[in-house]
Write a protein that holds these residues in place. Structure first.
Motif, PDB file in Angstrom:
ATOM      1  N   GLY A   3      47.795  35.417  45.321  1.00 11.15           N
ATOM      2  CA  GLY A   3      48.203  35.810  43.982  1.00 11.15           C
ATOM      3  C   GLY A   3      47.181  36.743  43.357  1.00 11.15           C
ATOM      4  N   THR A   4      47.460  37.165  42.144  1.00  8.26           N
ATOM      5  CA  THR A   4      46.585  38.100  41.438  1.00  8.26           C
ATOM      6  C   THR A   4      45.221  37.484  41.158  1.00  8.26           C
ATOM      7  N   GLY A   5      45.201  36.241  40.756  1.00  9.06           N
ATOM      8  CA  GLY A   5      43.939  35.568  40.457  1.00  9.06           C
ATOM      9  C   GLY A   5      43.029  35.469  41.670  1.00  9.06           C
ATOM     10  N   GLU A   6      43.616  35.122  42.815  1.00 10.54           N
ATOM     11  CA  GLU A   6      42.823  35.020  44.037  1.00 10.54           C
ATOM     12  C   GLU A   6      42.261  36.373  44.458  1.00 10.54           C
ATOM     13  N   VAL A   9      39.258  37.264  42.288  1.00 13.22           N
ATOM     14  CA  VAL A   9      38.074  36.496  42.687  1.00 13.22           C
ATOM     15  C   VAL A   9      37.475  37.070  43.965  1.00 13.22           C
ATOM     16  N   ILE A  10      38.311  37.397  44.937  1.00 15.39           N
ATOM     17  CA  ILE A  10      37.825  37.966  46.195  1.00 15.39           C
ATOM     18  C   ILE A  10      37.150  39.310  45.945  1.00 15.39           C
ATOM     19  N   LEU A  11      37.742  40.155  45.116  1.00 14.54           N
ATOM     20  CA  LEU A  11      37.142  41.454  44.810  1.00 14.54           C
ATOM     21  C   LEU A  11      35.801  41.302  44.101  1.00 14.54           C
ATOM     22  N   CYS A  12      35.688  40.330  43.214  1.00 10.32           N
ATOM     23  CA  CYS A  12      34.410  40.088  42.527  1.00 10.32           C
ATOM     24  C   CYS A  12      33.334  39.635  43.510  1.00 10.32           C
ATOM     25  N   ILE A  13      33.701  38.773  44.438  1.00 14.06           N
ATOM     26  CA  ILE A  13      32.738  38.304  45.437  1.00 14.06           C
ATOM     27  C   ILE A  13      32.290  39.454  46.326  1.00 14.06           C
ATOM     28  N   VAL A  14      33.230  40.290  46.752  1.00 10.48           N
ATOM     29  CA  VAL A  14      32.888  41.446  47.588  1.00 10.48           C
ATOM     30  C   VAL A  14      31.979  42.400  46.821  1.00 10.48           C
TER      31      VAL A  14
END
Length: 67
Positions: A3-6, A9-14
């Motif tokens: 989903g959009t939220g996941e 979060v993944i983009l922020c971690i990267v």
């Protein structure tokens, strides 16, 4: 499917792992890797000729010249 939220979060971690300056380079190399994988899966050969670039086994071909 994510989903959009996941995805956020993944983009922020990267972004935290690689930093803002390194991120375009990582994305470019990832895209090239995916493109090469798709070519290999489709059976396309990126080298010139049917010999795979080894012109010693192709009697009618000259070895490639570097410019």
């Amino acid at each position: 499917m994510l989903g959009t939220g996941e995805l956020i979060v993944i983009l922020c971690i990267v972004l935290l792992l690689f930093g803002g300056k390194k991120l375009p380079e990582v994305a470019k190399s990832l895209g090239q890797g995916i493109r090469e994988f798709k070519k290999a899966a489709a059976g396309e050969d990126s080298s010139s000729g049917s010999c795979g670039g080894d012109c010693s086994s192709c009697p009618n071909k000259e070895p490639p010249t570097k410019e």
